[in-house]
Design an enzyme around this catalytic site. Structure first.
Site, PDB file in Angstrom:
ATOM      1  N   GLY A  69      -3.368   3.646   3.159  1.00 19.51           N
ATOM      2  CA  GLY A  69      -3.818   5.020   2.959  1.00 19.51           C
ATOM      3  C   GLY A  69      -4.579   5.197   1.646  1.00 19.51           C
ATOM      4  N   THR A  70      -4.117   4.524   0.603  1.00 19.04           N
ATOM      5  CA  THR A  70      -4.761   4.673  -0.707  1.00 19.04           C
ATOM      6  C   THR A  70      -6.213   4.219  -0.641  1.00 19.04           C
ATOM      7  OG1 THR A  70      -2.650   4.370  -1.826  1.00 19.04           O
ATOM      8  CG2 THR A  70      -4.640   3.955  -3.137  1.00 19.04           C
ATOM      9  N   ASN A 149       3.398  15.374   1.548  1.00 20.56           N
ATOM     10  CA  ASN A 149       4.436  14.351   1.562  1.00 20.56           C
ATOM     11  C   ASN A 149       5.717  14.762   0.849  1.00 20.56           C
ATOM     12  OD1 ASN A 149       2.235  14.041  -0.446  1.00 20.56           O
ATOM     13  ND2 ASN A 149       3.661  12.629  -1.431  1.00 20.56           N
ATOM     14  N   GLN A 179       0.500  11.576   6.179  1.00 22.65           N
ATOM     15  CA  GLN A 179       1.789  12.151   6.605  1.00 22.65           C
ATOM     16  C   GLN A 179       1.646  12.998   7.869  1.00 22.65           C
ATOM     17  OE1 GLN A 179       4.699  11.365   5.353  1.00 22.65           O
ATOM     18  NE2 GLN A 179       4.071  10.357   3.450  1.00 22.65           N
ATOM     19  N   SER A 199      -2.234   5.563   7.516  1.00 22.62           N
ATOM     20  CA  SER A 199      -1.579   4.379   6.958  1.00 22.62           C
ATOM     21  C   SER A 199      -0.569   3.814   7.952  1.00 22.62           C
ATOM     22  CB  SER A 199      -0.878   4.780   5.660  1.00 22.62           C
ATOM     23  OG  SER A 199      -0.093   3.723   5.175  1.00 22.62           O
ATOM     24  N   HIS A 201       2.187   1.797   7.414  1.00 23.56           N
ATOM     25  CA  HIS A 201       3.629   1.675   7.131  1.00 23.56           C
ATOM     26  C   HIS A 201       4.371   3.007   7.189  1.00 23.56           C
ATOM     27  CE1 HIS A 201       3.992   2.957   2.755  1.00 23.56           C
ATOM     28  NE2 HIS A 201       2.692   2.813   2.839  1.00 23.56           N
ATOM     29  N   THR A 237     -12.336 -10.886   4.846  1.00 26.82           N
ATOM     30  CA  THR A 237     -11.667 -11.325   6.076  1.00 26.82           C
ATOM     31  C   THR A 237     -10.531 -10.362   6.405  1.00 26.82           C
ATOM     32  OG1 THR A 237     -12.254 -13.593   5.591  1.00 26.82           O
ATOM     33  CG2 THR A 237     -10.453 -13.261   7.166  1.00 26.82           C
ATOM     34  N   CYS A 322       5.822   7.599  -4.957  1.00 25.11           N
ATOM     35  CA  CYS A 322       4.691   7.142  -5.751  1.00 25.11           C
ATOM     36  C   CYS A 322       4.635   7.806  -7.119  1.00 25.11           C
ATOM     37  CB  CYS A 322       3.398   7.419  -5.007  1.00 25.11           C
ATOM     38  SG  CYS A 322       3.518   6.961  -3.299  1.00 25.11           S
TER      39      CYS A 322
HETATM   40  N1  PLP Z   1      -1.443   9.905   1.066  1.00 23.29           N
HETATM   41  C1  PLP Z   1      -0.220  10.426   1.289  1.00 23.29           C
HETATM   42  C2  PLP Z   1      -0.093  11.866   1.658  1.00 23.29           C
HETATM   43  C3  PLP Z   1       0.923   9.618   1.184  1.00 23.29           C
HETATM   44  O1  PLP Z   1       2.140  10.136   1.417  1.00 23.29           O
HETATM   45  C4  PLP Z   1       0.756   8.255   0.823  1.00 23.29           C
HETATM   46  C5  PLP Z   1       1.941   7.391   0.631  1.00 23.29           C
HETATM   47  O2  PLP Z   1       3.006   7.847   0.275  1.00 23.29           O
HETATM   48  C6  PLP Z   1      -0.543   7.760   0.617  1.00 23.29           C
HETATM   49  C7  PLP Z   1      -1.614   8.618   0.741  1.00 23.29           C
HETATM   50  C8  PLP Z   1      -0.782   6.328   0.262  1.00 23.29           C
HETATM   51  O3  PLP Z   1      -0.676   5.501   1.400  1.00 23.29           O
HETATM   52  P1  PLP Z   1      -0.434   3.922   1.247  1.00 23.29           P
HETATM   53  O4  PLP Z   1       0.980   3.757   0.762  1.00 23.29           O
HETATM   54  O5  PLP Z   1      -0.629   3.384   2.626  1.00 23.29           O
HETATM   55  O6  PLP Z   1      -1.437   3.416   0.289  1.00 23.29           O
END
Ligand code: PLP
Length: 370
Positions: A69-70, A149, A179, A199, A201, A237, A322
């Site tokens: 996601g990041t 989140n 989310q 994302s 995971h 890759t 995070c």
């Molecule tokens: N955006 C939101 C709203 C999230 O909750 C998160 C992870 O907690 C992310 C982005 C980041 O995703 P990733 O952990 O896959 O980098």
């Protein structure tokens, strides 16, 4: 154990694990190679792309795999700025975004962009009315999350995307749906967002995979240059084991995720309604996302609540995983009193949680009142 930290990460499902093991034992070819193992890997990659596209409600050619996601958020932001930066310097986002949005925004401010941060209401919601007030002709990017989140507020993305396209001639609309994906049903085709981040995971896939959906109408420059993978936009890759497992995870939930949403929402309501009767507990916000509930139990600090629950093998989170050690900027933006912010924990569910587990949690929290 009772795992209630699913907004931080979810347990990989069997379909994901099987797909990952297969990709590492039997099908470990490079999908760019022109021999049979390469072509078989490419076939698996295309299958995963179709699976994720189906789950998103988009076409496979608009799904670009990322490391999570990041990266999808960073790509959406920097990709837009690099193509539209000459047309305007104004960007809109919100104070309740994840750091994967907020930190790139701070960086862009240092590069001469003007960023407007929308403030949420006291329940953590950003409304189309709030957005309409700040849009300008030189707004090039609006990034607003689908579901928060920390408190589970859900935003009206379709209306906000429409507003941006009506009012900003060069405006691109991005939503961080990390989310929201599989929690707030949507279809990329009808949502109207130009860019959507998800994302793996957070939906029972492995860490290390995610995707950016790029609408067919949007032209972006390549994000990572190199060997030309991901149709030239994101070279490198492909992380095949993680990608095929991501695809398998979403495919395995297509028939059940709506039931899971209803189940989680029932459990959340049950916990929220019961906690509302505990005088020592404060419920924070009024989230509509089925899986997230934020509470405070003053004067117990977040870490103490977390530790005491951990002793009972119940796992929750002190705010967002995070933002370890930092006071929650989301709760601050909602104007939650500082003494409550320091005592907040997040409970987050998945489809496998049970009413019995909620009863165990509720019994534990009842005792925390003394
Ligand atoms: N955006 C939101 C709203 C999230 O909750 C998160 C992870 O907690 C992310 C982005 C980041 O995703 P990733 O952990 O896959 O980098």
């Amino acid at each position: 154990m009772i795992y209630l930290d699913n907004a931080a990460t979810t347990k990989p499902c069997k379909a994901a694990i099987d797909a990952m093991v297969d990709a590492m034992t039997n099908n470990w070819g490079n999908p760019s190679a022109l021999h049979r193992p390469g072509m078989e890997a490419d076939r698996l990659l295309q299958t995963a792309r179709k699976q994720v596209a189906t789950a998103l409600g988009g076409t496979p050619d608009r799904v670009f795999f990322t490391s999570g996601g990041t990266e999808a958020d960073n790509w959406a932001i920097y990709g837009t700025v690099s193509t539209r930066g000459k047309r305007g310097k104004h960007i809109v986002t919100t104070k309740i975004e994840h750091h994967a949005i907020l930190h790139p925004m701070e960086h862009l401010e240092s590069q001469g962009y003007e960023v407007t941060y929308l403030e949420p209401d006291e329940n953590g919601y950003i409304t189309p009315q709030m957005l309409a007030k700040v849009l300008r002709k030189d707004t090039i990017l609006v990034s607003i999350m689908m579901a928060n989140n920390e408190v589970g507020s859900v935003m009206d993305i379709a209306t906000m995307a429409k507003l941006v396209h009506q009012q900003c001639p060069h405006g691109v609309f991005h939503t961080d749906a990390v989310q929201g994906f599989f929690k707030v049903p949507f279809s990329a085709k009808t949502l109207g967002a130009d860019l959507i981040s998800i994302s793996s995971h957070k939906v029972h896939g492995p860490k290390g995979a995610g995707a950016l959906y790029i609408a067919p109408t949007l032209q972006l420059h390549p994000y990572i240059r190199g060997g030309g993978q991901e149709r030239g936009f994101r070279s490198g890759t492909e992380a095949m084991p993680a990608i095929v497992a991501f695809g398998a995870a979403v495919a395995s939930q297509m028939d059940t995720y709506r039931q899971d949403i209803a189940h989680m929402a029932n459990l959340r309501d049950y916990v929220r309604d019961t906690l509302a009767t505990y005088p020592h507990v404060t419920v924070l916000g009024n989230g509509k996302a089925p899986h997230v509930l934020s509470i405070a139990i003053p004067p117990m600090r977040s870490q103490e609540i977390l530790n005491r629950l951990q002793d009972l093998e119940i796992y929750v989170s002190a705010g967002s995983a995070c933002s370890k050690g930092h006071r929650s900027s989301v709760l601050e933006a909602m104007n939650v009193a500082p003494n409550l912010i320091d005592c907040a924990v997040r409970i987050s569910l998945d489809g496998s949680n049970t009413k019995e587990e909620m009863d165990t949690l509720l019994a534990a929290l009842k005792h925390f009142g003394g």
